[in-house]
Design a protein around this motif. Sequence first.
Motif, PDB file in Angstrom:
ATOM      1  N   THR A  12      82.954  -1.481  79.634  1.00 42.76           N
ATOM      2  CA  THR A  12      84.869  -1.573  80.200  1.00 42.76           C
ATOM      3  C   THR A  12      84.721  -2.623  79.569  1.00 42.76           C
ATOM      4  N   GLY A  13      83.999  -3.706  80.146  1.00 39.64           N
ATOM      5  CA  GLY A  13      84.397  -5.011  80.074  1.00 39.64           C
ATOM      6  C   GLY A  13      85.171  -5.803  81.658  1.00 39.64           C
ATOM      7  N   ASP A  14      85.604  -4.577  82.730  1.00 44.03           N
ATOM      8  CA  ASP A  14      85.841  -5.125  83.952  1.00 44.03           C
ATOM      9  C   ASP A  14      85.368  -5.708  84.752  1.00 44.03           C
ATOM     10  N   ILE A  15      84.501  -5.665  84.049  1.00 42.59           N
ATOM     11  CA  ILE A  15      82.992  -7.034  85.194  1.00 42.59           C
ATOM     12  C   ILE A  15      83.576  -8.557  85.046  1.00 42.59           C
ATOM     13  N   ALA A  16      84.651  -8.693  84.399  1.00 40.33           N
ATOM     14  CA  ALA A  16      84.700  -9.934  83.818  1.00 40.33           C
ATOM     15  C   ALA A  16      86.021 -10.308  84.823  1.00 40.33           C
ATOM     16  N   ILE A  17      86.468  -8.907  85.319  1.00 42.32           N
ATOM     17  CA  ILE A  17      87.820  -9.468  86.156  1.00 42.32           C
ATOM     18  C   ILE A  17      86.349 -10.196  88.044  1.00 42.32           C
ATOM     19  N   ASP A  18      85.406  -9.544  87.925  1.00 41.48           N
ATOM     20  CA  ASP A  18      84.656  -9.812  89.222  1.00 41.48           C
ATOM     21  C   ASP A  18      83.985 -10.681  89.497  1.00 41.48           C
ATOM     22  N   LEU A  19      83.755 -11.602  88.203  1.00 39.41           N
ATOM     23  CA  LEU A  19      82.918 -12.808  87.974  1.00 39.41           C
ATOM     24  C   LEU A  19      83.751 -13.604  88.286  1.00 39.41           C
ATOM     25  N   TYR A  20      85.131 -13.658  87.778  1.00 37.41           N
ATOM     26  CA  TYR A  20      86.481 -14.394  88.370  1.00 37.41           C
ATOM     27  C   TYR A  20      86.523 -14.033  90.230  1.00 37.41           C
ATOM     28  N   ARG A  21      86.203 -13.249  90.361  1.00 37.30           N
ATOM     29  CA  ARG A  21      86.186 -13.411  92.012  1.00 37.30           C
ATOM     30  C   ARG A  21      86.043 -14.570  92.896  1.00 37.30           C
ATOM     31  N   PRO A  22      86.174 -14.902  93.754  1.00 37.33           N
ATOM     32  CA  PRO A  22      85.545 -15.739  94.969  1.00 37.33           C
ATOM     33  C   PRO A  22      84.635 -15.381  95.588  1.00 37.33           C
ATOM     34  N   ALA A  23      83.598 -14.549  94.804  1.00 39.93           N
ATOM     35  CA  ALA A  23      82.610 -14.034  95.310  1.00 39.93           C
ATOM     36  C   ALA A  23      81.369 -13.550  94.699  1.00 39.93           C
ATOM     37  N   ASP A  24      80.543 -14.082  95.831  1.00 39.08           N
ATOM     38  CA  ASP A  24      79.299 -13.613  94.323  1.00 39.08           C
ATOM     39  C   ASP A  24      79.113 -12.146  94.330  1.00 39.08           C
ATOM     40  N   LEU A  25      78.386 -12.044  92.979  1.00 38.43           N
ATOM     41  CA  LEU A  25      78.666 -11.006  92.778  1.00 38.43           C
ATOM     42  C   LEU A  25      77.376 -10.135  93.692  1.00 38.43           C
ATOM     43  N   GLN A  26      76.412 -10.276  93.322  1.00 35.10           N
ATOM     44  CA  GLN A  26      75.285 -10.238  93.810  1.00 35.10           C
ATOM     45  C   GLN A  26      75.027  -9.721  95.126  1.00 35.10           C
ATOM     46  N   LEU A  27      75.687 -10.699  95.816  1.00 32.71           N
ATOM     47  CA  LEU A  27      75.704  -9.960  97.579  1.00 32.71           C
ATOM     48  C   LEU A  27      77.436  -9.339  97.600  1.00 32.71           C
ATOM     49  N   TRP A  28      77.256  -9.599  97.071  1.00 36.72           N
ATOM     50  CA  TRP A  28      78.961  -8.353  96.983  1.00 36.72           C
ATOM     51  C   TRP A  28      78.677  -7.597  97.286  1.00 36.72           C
ATOM     52  N   TRP A  29      77.509  -6.186  96.144  1.00 33.84           N
ATOM     53  CA  TRP A  29      76.995  -5.363  95.645  1.00 33.84           C
ATOM     54  C   TRP A  29      76.190  -5.432  96.892  1.00 33.84           C
ATOM     55  N   LEU A  30      75.237  -5.827  97.095  1.00 35.52           N
ATOM     56  CA  LEU A  30      73.862  -6.146  98.232  1.00 35.52           C
ATOM     57  C   LEU A  30      74.530  -5.878  99.369  1.00 35.52           C
ATOM     58  N   ALA A  31      76.646  -6.325 100.033  1.00 35.58           N
ATOM     59  CA  ALA A  31      76.471  -5.385 101.521  1.00 35.58           C
ATOM     60  C   ALA A  31      77.559  -4.292 101.008  1.00 35.58           C
ATOM     61  N   SER A  32      77.854  -3.925  99.992  1.00 34.23           N
ATOM     62  CA  SER A  32      78.539  -2.789  99.806  1.00 34.23           C
ATOM     63  C   SER A  32      77.093  -2.294  99.759  1.00 34.23           C
ATOM     64  N   ASP A  33      75.616  -1.709  99.242  1.00 34.76           N
ATOM     65  CA  ASP A  33      74.782  -1.189  99.530  1.00 34.76           C
ATOM     66  C   ASP A  33      74.323  -1.224 100.912  1.00 34.76           C
ATOM     67  N   LEU A  34      73.996  -1.652 101.585  1.00 28.82           N
ATOM     68  CA  LEU A  34      74.138  -1.747 102.916  1.00 28.82           C
ATOM     69  C   LEU A  34      74.599  -0.722 103.739  1.00 28.82           C
ATOM     70  N   GLY A  35      76.265  -1.569 103.212  1.00 33.76           N
ATOM     71  CA  GLY A  35      76.873  -0.380 103.466  1.00 33.76           C
ATOM     72  C   GLY A  35      76.915   1.090 103.644  1.00 33.76           C
ATOM     73  N   ARG A  36      76.931   1.842 102.654  1.00 30.33           N
ATOM     74  CA  ARG A  36      75.806   2.426 102.319  1.00 30.33           C
ATOM     75  C   ARG A  36      74.724   3.259 102.527  1.00 30.33           C
ATOM     76  N   GLY A  37      74.208   2.415 102.836  1.00 30.53           N
ATOM     77  CA  GLY A  37      72.716   2.691 103.291  1.00 30.53           C
ATOM     78  C   GLY A  37      73.517   2.946 104.304  1.00 30.53           C
ATOM     79  N   ALA A  38      73.668   2.621 105.283  1.00 32.90           N
ATOM     80  CA  ALA A  38      73.869   2.523 106.962  1.00 32.90           C
ATOM     81  C   ALA A  38      74.182   4.053 106.787  1.00 32.90           C
ATOM     82  N   PHE A  39      75.385   4.502 106.477  1.00 29.74           N
ATOM     83  CA  PHE A  39      75.489   5.352 106.453  1.00 29.74           C
ATOM     84  C   PHE A  39      75.213   6.473 106.533  1.00 29.74           C
ATOM     85  N   GLN A  40      73.982   7.148 104.902  1.00 27.95           N
ATOM     86  CA  GLN A  40      73.564   7.737 104.328  1.00 27.95           C
ATOM     87  C   GLN A  40      71.843   8.090 105.445  1.00 27.95           C
TER      88      GLN A  40
END
Length: 269
Positions: free
Chosen positions: A92-120
């Motif tokens: 959809t192109g929303d990734i452009a917004i993510d790239l402007y965030r003051p956070a690393d894209l890979q680390l953001w999703w890694l942190a999110s996935d670790l939280g998901r994995g912990a709950f699962q």
Amino acid sequence: MGTSGLYRAVSLSSFKRYATYRAATAAGVFTNTVFGFILAYTFVALWDERPGLGGYDQAQALTFVWVGQGLIGAVALLGGGFHEELQERIRTGDIAIDLYRPADLQLWWLASDLGRGAFQLLGRGIGPMVAGALAFELALPANPLTWLWFLVAVVLGITVSFALRYLAALAAFWLLDGSGINMVSTISSIFFSGMLLPLTVFPGAFGEVVRWLPWAAMLQVPADVLLGRHAGVGVVGAFAFSAAWALVLLLLGRALQAAATRRVVAQGG
């Protein structure tokens, strides 16, 4: 909030998010338990005919089955998690917004996935393991330290799983449809992780190769750590195997992310 605090918050938010899906979690526990019984009785018949197959006795083989059912959600053996959402944001192109965030894209999703994995692991993993332990004689360790090493192996397995799915997600920058690569990723995960059969069962050179592939870190390595097949220095070697693949795949993901970022800029976001 510092950078580390940001990613902890992302991870905690992801944990809470998945905790709200109570019906889906209950359905997952039920499905994994039922499939676990089907697979367990298949293993009983197989190990009755071939005792010691793959270097496991029957109790160890059954433990392998139920560890696999407990880890299906945590290490995303059947896919799922963040990568389909990320692919949609790329489409959809929303990734452009993510790239402007003051956070690393890979680390953001890694942190999110670790939280998901912990709950699962907690919400979807304990139930099938308990059911398996009540119904069968399993080779579960009595030493708490072995369980700790198992959890370390699981965290490394989740990281390897994330890194593989991150690569699949970023492929959406070049592919019109990510469903094909998602299917290949899921099939590879099911077959090469040991979910259907322990990788030690595969004979000859093929068996040697599959045990060195990154998918082994998702189930084969954690299961063998829990079963005590990696003792002493062997545990360090098992961790080194998983950590090395995690590092290689994360670095490959960063390289692909950089290439994808240049592509977004070149197309004007």
